[in-house]
Design a protein around this motif. Structure first.
Motif, short mmCIF file in Angstrom:
data_model
loop_
_atom_site.label_atom_id
_atom_site.label_comp_id
_atom_site.label_asym_id
_atom_site.label_seq_id
_atom_site.Cartn_x
_atom_site.Cartn_y
_atom_site.Cartn_z
N LEU A 118 0.84 -1.19 0.00
CA LEU A 118 0.00 0.00 0.00
C LEU A 118 0.88 1.24 0.00
N LYS A 162 -6.95 0.19 5.12
CA LYS A 162 -6.94 -0.67 3.94
C LYS A 162 -6.19 -1.98 4.19
N LEU A 203 -10.23 7.48 5.36
CA LEU A 203 -9.58 6.89 4.19
C LEU A 203 -9.17 7.94 3.16
N TYR A 205 -11.35 9.41 1.08
CA TYR A 205 -12.13 9.17 -0.12
C TYR A 205 -13.08 10.32 -0.48
N CYS A 358 -13.62 -3.35 -5.71
CA CYS A 358 -12.82 -3.20 -4.50
C CYS A 358 -11.39 -2.87 -4.88
N ILE A 359 -10.62 -2.40 -3.91
CA ILE A 359 -9.21 -2.15 -4.16
C ILE A 359 -8.51 -3.50 -4.31
N HIS A 362 -8.02 -6.12 -1.52
CA HIS A 362 -9.19 -6.76 -0.90
C HIS A 362 -9.77 -7.89 -1.75
N GLN A 387 -9.02 6.06 -7.41
CA GLN A 387 -8.40 4.76 -7.21
C GLN A 387 -8.68 3.84 -8.38
#
Length: 433
Positions: A118, A162, A203, A205, A358-359, A362, A387
Motif C-alpha cells: 500500500l 486498507k 480513508l 475518499y 474493491c481495491i 481486498h 483509485q
C-alpha cells in the motif's frame, strides 16, 4: 546515500503499525527546513481506534532515479508493507486546470496499482486549492513540521484501514456482541450514513464539498434505491453495507416478491429520501441527483469499455457496495457477516448476479465470500475515489457453493436460527410511516 531512522514505539505493550516514510525533496531549502534525517517524525502517534501506534522509519532519496530503485526494492518484498512518499514533485501547475498530478505521481500509482503493498502520497506544493487527483494530501511548502506530521498521520490512517485488521485477543467474545440486520428505522439508517462519512473521511475518499458538509453524512444517488444493512453492537451502528438493486419504484404492485421484502425496499427508499432532503446542500444534491447508470460500477466508462458484455449480463443484477466497518470493530469479521446477509437478501429477491468493485488488496477477502474477479486487470473508479479497482461478481448458479450457502442462510435467518444475524427485513409490516 540514504539514511534510515527507526522510530521506537512510544509505549511498551502497544502494537505498532509500520509505515515507511520516503522523502524526495527537490528544493534544497525545503529539504533543509524539513530535515527528514533528524528523525522523530510523528513519534507516539496513535492509530485511531486500533490500540496501536504508528512506527515511521524515514529515509531520503536524492533524485527520481534513486526513488525508482528504492521502490523497486520495496515492491519486490514478499511481505506486504506500507509506505508514504513525501515530495515537492507530485503536483504541477496546469495553466487551465491549476494543480494537477505529475508524471511521477502517475508512475508511482501505476507501479503499485495491483501490488500487495500500500502506498500514500503527500505533496508539498504552493498553497493548495482543490484536491489533486491521486495525491492523498497536499500541504503548503512552508508548512511547519507539526502540519506535515498531521498530514502524514492522516494518510497513514487511511493505509491502516486498507491493510489487514489487527489481531485481537478478545476477538471471539467481542464478535459475539455484534449482529447484522436489515436497517430497521430512519434513525438507524442515518447512523449508517454517518459511519460511512467517518470511515471514508479517514480513508481520504471524500470530495471537499462532502467533507465540509455540516450534516455529517455520506450519501449518493444510489442510496434511495438500495436495501441497507447495519452491524449493531448494542444500539451502536458499527458497520454497514448496501445492496443496490434495479427493482422498480412501484414494487408494491409486484406479486414476484414477498410482502416483507416489498415493505423493506419501500421503507428504505422512503427513509433515505427523507434523510437526504434534510441533509446539507452538498449531500442533498448528491443523493437526489439522477443516477446515470443502473449500478455504481457501470458509471466507470473504463469498466464498460473493458467488459462490454457485462452491460447485458447485469440487466437483472445488483451491486454490493459501501461495506464499512468502524475502526474499533475491525478484526471481528463484521464485514464477512455484512456480505453474507447481503448475499442472502439477493437470494430472497431472486437476483442472479451481484457485482462489486474493491481495491486490489481486498480481492482475496471477497474471493473467500464467493465473489470472483471479472476478466483481468483493474479499471478506473468513477466518482471521487481516485483509485483503481477490481470488478468482481457473485453468481447464483449451481456451480457456486457460496450461492447455496446464501440460500441456506436465508432460511435460517427466517427461522431465527442464525447466530449473529438479525431480521433480513423490516420487522414492522406497515408500508406507510
Amino acid at each position: 546515500m540514504t539514511r534510515l531512522i527507526e522510530v521506537e514505539p512510544a509505549s511498551a505493550g502497544l502494537q505498532t503499525f509500520r509505515v515507511a516514510l520516503i522523502f524526495l525533496i527537490h528544493d534544497p531549502a525545503l529539504l533543509k527546513s524539513i530535515a527528514p534525517d533528524e528523525g522523530d517524525f510523528c513519534d507516539r502517534s496513535p492509530v485511531e481506534d486500533h490500540g496501536e501506534i504508528f512506527r515511521f522509519p524515514a529515509e531520503s532519496v536524492g533524485d527520481e532515479e534513486d526513488l525508482r530503485k528504492r521502490l523497486a526494492v520495496f515492491r519486490a518484498q514478499e511481505r506486504p508493507g506500507q509506505f508514504l512518499l513525501i515530495s515537492d514533485l507530485l503536483a504541477v501547475r496546469d495553466p487551465k486546470l491549476g494543480m494537477v498530478e505529475s508524471d511521477l505521481t502517475r508512475w508511482v500509482r501505476d507501479m503499485f496499482r495491483t501490488s500487495h503493498h500500500l502506498c500514500g502520497l503527500v505533496s508539498l506544493t504552493e498553497p493548495p486549492g482543490a484536491r489533486v487527483s491521486d495525491v492523498d494530501a497536499s500541504i503548503p511548502r512552508d508548512a511547519d513540521r507539526a502540519a506535515l506530521c498531521r498530514a502524514i498521520v492522516r494518510v497513514a490512517t487511511g493505509l491502516r484501514l486498507k491493510a489487514k485488521p489487527p489481531v485481537r485477543a478478545d476477538a471471539a467474545s467481542a464478535a459475539a456482541a455484534v449482529h447484522v440486520e436489515a436497517v430497521q428505522s430512519l434513525e438507524q439508517l442515518r447512523d449508517c450514513f454517518a459511519l460511512r462519512k467517518k470511515v471514508y473521511g479517514l480513508l481520504g475518499y471524500l470530495p471537499d464539498k462532502i467533507t465540509n458538509d455540516k450534516s455529517g453524512l455520506e450519501m449518493d444517488c444510489y442510496d434511495i434505491g438500495a436495501v441497507h444493512f447495519a452491524a449493531m453492537r448494542g444500539r451502536e451502528v458499527v458497520g454497514t453495507a448496501r445492496l443496490v438493486t434495479q427493482l422498480p419504484a412501484d414494487l408494491g404492485r409486484s406479486d414476484e416478491y414477498s410482502i416483507d421484502a416489498i415493505t423493506t425496499c419501500m421503507k428504505h427508499r422512503d427513509w433515505a429520501e427523507r434523510i437526504a432532503l434534510k441533509a446539507g446542500g452538498a449531500v442533498r444534491d448528491r443523493a437526489t441527483s439522477p443516477c446515470f447508470m443502473q449500478l455504481p460500477i457501470l458509471q466507470s466508462s473504463d469498466f464498460s469499455d473493458r467488459w462490454p458484455e457485462m452491460l447485458q449480463l447485469t440487466s437483472s443484477g445488483a451491486e454490493l457496495s459501501r461495506v464499512v466497518v468502524a475502526p474499533a470493530c475491525r478484526g471481528l469479521r463484521v464485514s464477512k457477516s455484512l456480505v453474507k446477509i447481503v448475499e442472502a437478501k439477493a437470494c430472497q429477491l431472486n437476483i442472479q448476479i451481484v457485482l462489486l468493485e474493491c481495491i486490489p488488496s481486498h480481492v482475496d477477502m471477497y474471493s473467500s465470500y464467493g465473489f470472483r474477479p471479472i476478466g483481468g486487470g483493474t479499471h478506473v473508479r468513477s466518482s471521487d475515489l481516485d483509485q483503481f479497482a477490481v470488478g468482481m461478481w457473485f453468481r447464483f448458479d449451481a456451480a457456486n457453493r457460496s450461492a447455496t450457502a446464501a440460500e441456506d442462510l436465508l432460511g435460517k435467518i427466517k427461522m431465527q436460527l442464525a447466530p449473529g444475524f438479525g431480521p433480513i427485513d423490516v420487522r414492522d409490516g406497515r408500508i406507510s410511516g
